[in-house]
Design an enzyme around this catalytic site. Structure first.
Site, PDB file in Angstrom:
ATOM      1  CG  MET A   1      -1.991  -1.130   1.107  1.00 22.40           C
ATOM      2  SD  MET A   1      -2.933  -1.145  -0.452  1.00 22.40           S
ATOM      3  CE  MET A   1      -3.930  -2.620  -0.260  1.00 22.40           C
TER       4      MET A   1
ATOM      5  CG  LEU B   1       7.910   0.397  -4.822  1.00 29.59           C
ATOM      6  CD1 LEU B   1       8.372  -0.576  -5.907  1.00 29.59           C
ATOM      7  CD2 LEU B   1       8.438  -0.028  -3.460  1.00 29.59           C
TER       8      LEU B   1
ATOM      9  CG  ASN C   1       0.697  -3.184  -8.000  1.00 35.14           C
ATOM     10  OD1 ASN C   1       0.686  -3.702  -6.878  1.00 35.14           O
ATOM     11  ND2 ASN C   1      -0.215  -2.281  -8.362  1.00 35.14           N
TER      12      ASN C   1
ATOM     13  CG  HIS D   1      -5.050  -1.739  -9.299  1.00 37.58           C
ATOM     14  ND1 HIS D   1      -4.811  -0.949  -8.193  1.00 37.58           N
ATOM     15  CD2 HIS D   1      -6.231  -1.321  -9.814  1.00 37.58           C
ATOM     16  CE1 HIS D   1      -5.803  -0.081  -8.064  1.00 37.58           C
ATOM     17  NE2 HIS D   1      -6.678  -0.287  -9.025  1.00 37.58           N
TER      18      HIS D   1
ATOM     19  CG  ASP E   1       5.319   3.876 -14.711  1.00 37.80           C
ATOM     20  OD1 ASP E   1       4.597   4.099 -13.706  1.00 37.80           O
ATOM     21  OD2 ASP E   1       4.947   4.119 -15.871  1.00 37.80           O
ATOM     22  CD  GLU E   2      10.141   6.465 -12.902  1.00 35.44           C
ATOM     23  OE1 GLU E   2       9.373   5.933 -13.746  1.00 35.44           O
ATOM     24  OE2 GLU E   2      11.383   6.359 -12.938  1.00 35.44           O
ATOM     25  N   GLY E   3       4.830   6.435 -11.833  1.00 34.66           N
ATOM     26  CA  GLY E   3       3.463   6.867 -11.524  1.00 34.66           C
ATOM     27  C   GLY E   3       2.750   5.865 -10.624  1.00 34.66           C
TER      28      GLY E   3
ATOM     29  CG  ASP F   1      -2.357   1.737  -9.600  1.00 40.53           C
ATOM     30  OD1 ASP F   1      -1.521   0.932  -9.151  1.00 40.53           O
ATOM     31  OD2 ASP F   1      -3.310   2.164  -8.926  1.00 40.53           O
TER      32      ASP F   1
ATOM     33  CD  GLU G   1      -6.656  -8.914  -6.495  1.00 42.18           C
ATOM     34  OE1 GLU G   1      -5.587  -8.842  -5.873  1.00 42.18           O
ATOM     35  OE2 GLU G   1      -7.674  -8.290  -6.148  1.00 42.18           O
TER      36      GLU G   1
END
Ligand code: GAR
Length: 190
Positions: free
Chosen positions: A85, A88, A102, A104, A141-143, A145, A174
């Site tokens: 949660m 990163l 990840n 989701h 990545d940096e964003g 999701d 999942e």
């Protein structure tokens, strides 16, 4: 024999997705995976007990610098976020680009990004009158999701579903696609 890839799993909660991976490693369905560490952002997360029971080393790391140290200390090659949660740090993303996946609980790009996590996602899907939802495995990545999608699977939203009903239906999917996505990410390393 399959080369074993050192996989670390990052968690924050109950760890049913972690358990799905553990079960598949133990029953031989993920022969390319060696689970080297489970790192939790929270003390007392039940996921830590699941890891300990499976004989996987565990750590609690609240700061991102500590997460990176833990990842490096066990030679991590690939990271799985399984109900993690936190966002990163850029440093971790840079170090492990295209090596972090990840899971989701929605059909990205719907119901994702900041504020959409756990049961909040399913609340919003039902409030939005959707007739289908699902789960997505994607690169990180940096964003939030925003990374490339690896795979998705749909489930129906049934009339009268509570968010908990929908969460349970999505969670089943999942558990299947996280392992499938992990295999694809490993194949992509080569
Ligand atoms: C899962 O539904 C996962 O997709 C979600 O949290 C749950 C964790 O369950 N993750 C997110 O919402 C991330 N944005 P688990 O601890 O039983 O695997």
């Amino acid at each position: 024999m399959d080369k074993k890839n050192k996989v670390a799993v990052l968690v924050s909660g109950g760890g049913t997705n972690l358990q799905a991976i553990i079960d598949k490693v133990q029953n031989g369905e993920l022969p390319q995976v060696e689970l080297v560490k489970v790192i939790s952002s929270k003390e007392g997360a039940f996921a830590l007990e699941r890891a300990a029971k499976a004989g996987i080393p565990t750590a609690v790391a609240k700061e991102q610098a500590d997460v990176l140290n833990e990842l490096k200390a066990c030679g991590t090659e690939l990271i799985v976020l399984a109900g993690y949660m936190k966002v990163l740090s850029e440093e971790i993303i840079k170090e492990y680009r295209n090596r972090i996946i990840n899971i989701h609980p929605s059909l990205i790009p719907k119901y994702c990004g900041k504020g959409f996590y756990g049961i909040r996602v399913h609340n919003a899907v039902i409030a939005g009158g959707e007739t289908e939802s699902g789960a997505t495995v994607h690169y990180v990545d940096e964003g939030v999701d925003t990374g490339e999608i690896i795979l998705q699977r749909k489930v129906p939203v049934e009339p009268g579903d509570t968010p908990e009903d929908l969460a349970a239906r999505v969670l089943k999917v999942e558990h299947v696609i996280l392992a499938e996505g992990l295999k694809i990410a490993i194949d992509n390393l080569k």
